[in-house]
Design an enzyme around this catalytic site. Structure first.
Site: not given
Ligand code: GRF
Length: 194
Positions: A63, A94, A111
């Site tokens: 990583r 991550i 998120h």
């Molecule tokens: C979003 O809701 C983000 O918060 C989550 O995954 C989704 C990604 O959507 N982690 P996109 O690729 O922007 O359509």
């Protein structure tokens, strides 16, 4: 004008919105898009003639090696811990400590839940499974934990009768696009400090 690099793994609807907001006069510009896989959303970067790159973890021994290369690519676009902003918008990985050290505090994530509730990769599903009547979206600084960094801003979104993961996530994403653009604009205007 704030230069941002957007990181994605998937469909890139948040990226698409940020590109459109920038084109419509928001005080930030997307200078590059990075992905950890062949993300379909990279097509939006292409459509807007924004440089983009893929750095796949499977091409690296660990990583830290992946994180070092991902960071180097981003820094080529003039973004680092002192200038610009790195925006994880659907990057489903991550980030390792050496990557975070390169950009923090200029490193944020969006998120799809009201953190600290429902961290992790299945936030929408977990909110439904818990019987929540309200969930939402959080924009937060990235630290070394899983969705544990300091919260910057949140928007609540109702869970409606009959919602499934797809309908609820779509409603969250409407709020998410607005919140993310607003937060980045506030940083750009100096209305918010890093
Ligand atoms: C979003 O809701 C983000 O918060 C989550 O995954 C989704 C990604 O959507 N982690 P996109 O690729 O922007 O359509």
């Amino acid at each position: 004008m704030l230069d941002i690099v957007v990181l994605i793994s998937g469909s890139g609807s948040n990226l698409k919105s940020l590109l459109e907001q920038a084109a419509a006069g928001a005080p930030f510009r997307v200078v590059a898009v990075g992905a950890d896989c062949d993300a379909p959303g990279l097509a939006y970067a292409e459509a807007h003639s924004v440089p983009n790159f893929i750095v796949k973890p499977s091409d690296y021994t660990d990583r830290a090696a992946w994180g070092a290369e991902f960071a180097e690519k981003i820094k080529e676009f003039g973004v680092d811990a002192a200038k610009g902003l790195v925006v994880s918008a659907g990057l489903m990985r991550i980030l390792p400590p050496n990557f975070i050290a390169e950009f923090s505090p200029r490193l944020i994530n969006t998120h799809p839940a009201l953190l600290p509730l429902f961290p992790g990769a299945h936030a929408v599903r977990d909110a439904l499974a818990a019987g929540a009547t309200e969930t939402g979206v959080t924009v937060h600084h990235i630290d070394e934990g899983v969705d544990t960094g300091p919260v910057i801003a949140q928007t609540a979104v109702p869970v409606l009768d009959g919602d499934d993961e797809a309908t609820l996530h779509e409603r969250i994403k409407v709020a998410e696009r607005q919140l993310l653009g607003r937060v980045i604009s506030q940083f750009a205007r100096g209305e918010r400090n890093f």
